[in-house]
Design an enzyme around this catalytic site. Structure first.
Site, PDB file in Angstrom:
ATOM      1  N   GLU A 256      -2.019  -8.490   4.551  1.00  0.00           N
ATOM      2  CA  GLU A 256      -1.933  -8.707   6.000  1.00  0.00           C
ATOM      3  C   GLU A 256      -3.232  -8.408   6.727  1.00  0.00           C
ATOM      4  O   GLU A 256      -3.399  -8.777   7.898  1.00  0.00           O
ATOM      5  CB  GLU A 256      -0.796  -7.848   6.583  1.00  0.00           C
ATOM      6  CG  GLU A 256      -1.119  -6.382   6.814  1.00  0.00           C
ATOM      7  CD  GLU A 256      -1.059  -5.503   5.569  1.00  0.00           C
ATOM      8  OE1 GLU A 256      -1.055  -4.267   5.709  1.00  0.00           O
ATOM      9  OE2 GLU A 256      -1.030  -6.050   4.442  1.00  0.00           O
TER      10      GLU A 256
ATOM     11  N   HIS B   6      -3.694  -4.885   0.810  1.00  0.00           N
ATOM     12  CA  HIS B   6      -3.171  -5.308   2.110  1.00  0.00           C
ATOM     13  C   HIS B   6      -3.379  -6.811   2.325  1.00  0.00           C
ATOM     14  O   HIS B   6      -4.403  -7.232   2.870  1.00  0.00           O
ATOM     15  CB  HIS B   6      -3.891  -4.561   3.230  1.00  0.00           C
ATOM     16  CG  HIS B   6      -3.571  -3.110   3.331  1.00  0.00           C
ATOM     17  ND1 HIS B   6      -2.516  -2.633   4.074  1.00  0.00           N
ATOM     18  CD2 HIS B   6      -4.176  -2.028   2.786  1.00  0.00           C
ATOM     19  CE1 HIS B   6      -2.479  -1.310   3.986  1.00  0.00           C
ATOM     20  NE2 HIS B   6      -3.472  -0.916   3.215  1.00  0.00           N
TER      21      HIS B   6
ATOM     22  N   CYS C  67       0.836  -1.206   0.000  1.00  0.00           N
ATOM     23  CA  CYS C  67       0.000   0.000   0.000  1.00  0.00           C
ATOM     24  C   CYS C  67       0.877   1.264   0.000  1.00  0.00           C
ATOM     25  O   CYS C  67       1.473   1.594  -1.016  1.00  0.00           O
ATOM     26  CB  CYS C  67      -0.991  -0.022   1.152  1.00  0.00           C
ATOM     27  SG  CYS C  67      -2.312   1.226   0.965  1.00  0.00           S
TER      28      CYS C  67
END
Length: 294
Positions: free
Chosen positions: A244, A242, A145
């Site tokens: 994660e 993202h 990002c």
């Protein structure tokens, strides 16, 4: 946004252990440059971005082990230990040159800040990332990002506000030829929380995928331009999204940004629906590890 409290030079270390033979290769070292602190509701439940990325890498390691065993590999010889270290880039704290030379990868996290701003810590981070191939030519660079945008600036492109607006929640990318090589298939689903974007590719980079709202949703640069793209021939890989993040994390970010009037109630409601959808973050983490030979 409040500036996070000063941190020690090395904020946290986590070891992600696979089953290893007695003569296992040396641990893989991933250095994380932290560009933000999670909103309080995320911090209280999921921890720092060090913890969040370490969890992703642990889950991706488990997937790598499962896939290897399914292909007939000895479960005691699946690969090395991962050492994950994090540093506070907001306060311009970086690993030593010696540690960078020992690293297998450097990862730049997301941030609520805008990567195009002339803020001292952001310009310092851009310069630092640009120096990494000189400090350690073999270390991979991962940008997530804001990190994707920092990489774009570091290697010759720009970052700007996307006139098409926000993308929040799980979105489906149409993969490019390069994206299909690395991720397989034609599509990839990944959580998004961004309004800024990279409008053009830096020299020698290829696009990984796109959506209707964002043309460049990731980038890749080869180690050797004369060889076909493969995980082993990746020098730099970035994602606008993202891997994660989870639905719970994104839901809490939506709540915080709606409460802070960063986004409207209407956009928040729409984004919550996207955030509840299934993503492929762990599979993406697996691809990142595959560039390290795991």
């Amino acid at each position: 946004m409040a500036t996070p409290a000063p941190l020690a030079a090395l904020q946290e270390t986590r070891r992600v252990t696979l089953s290893l033979p007695p003569t296992a290769p040396k641990p893989l070292v991933i250095l994380i440059l932290l560009a933000d602190t999670p909103v309080p509701s995320v911090l209280s439940t999921s921890g720092t971005y060090h913890s969040i990325f370490s969890t992703l890498l642990a889950r991706a390691s488990a997937l790598a082990s499962t896939q290897a065993q399914a292909n007939g590999a000895d479960p005691l010889a699946l690969g090395p230990e991962l050492v994950v270290e994090s540093y506070d880039a907001v306060h311009q704290v970086y690993p030593t040159e010696e540690r960078v030379k020992e690293a297998d990868a450097v990862l730049i996290t997301g941030s609520a800040s805008s990567a195009y701003l002339p803020t001292p810590w952001i310009t310092s981070l851009v310069s630092y990332v640009a120096s990494l191939p000189t400090l350690n030519p073999t270390a991979k660079i991962f940008g997530i990002c804001f990190g994707h945008q920092i990489v774009a600036r570091a290697f010759g492109s720009t970052v700007e506000v996307n006139e098409k607006g926000w993308e929040i929640g799980v979105r489906t990318l149409d993969l490019s030829e390069e994206g299909r090589v690395l991720f397989g298939g034609d599509k990839l689903t990944i959580h998004q929380v961004h309004r800024d974007h990279v409008p053009s590719l830096p020299p020698s980079f290829a696009c990984l995928g796109s959506t209707k709202a964002c043309d460049i949703h990731g980038m890749v640069k080869k180690v050797d331009e004369n060889l076909p793209l493969s995980p082993s021939n990746v020098s730099i890989i970035t994602l606008q999204g993202h891997p994660e993040f989870t639905s719970d994390i994104v839901g809490k970010i939506i709540d915080a940004r709606e409460k802070g009037r960063v986004i409207s109630h209407e956009l928040a409601e729409e984004s919550r629906k996207f955030a509840a959808e299934t993503d492929e973050g762990v599979r993406i983490g697996r691809v990142l590890l595959s560039t390290l030979g795991v």
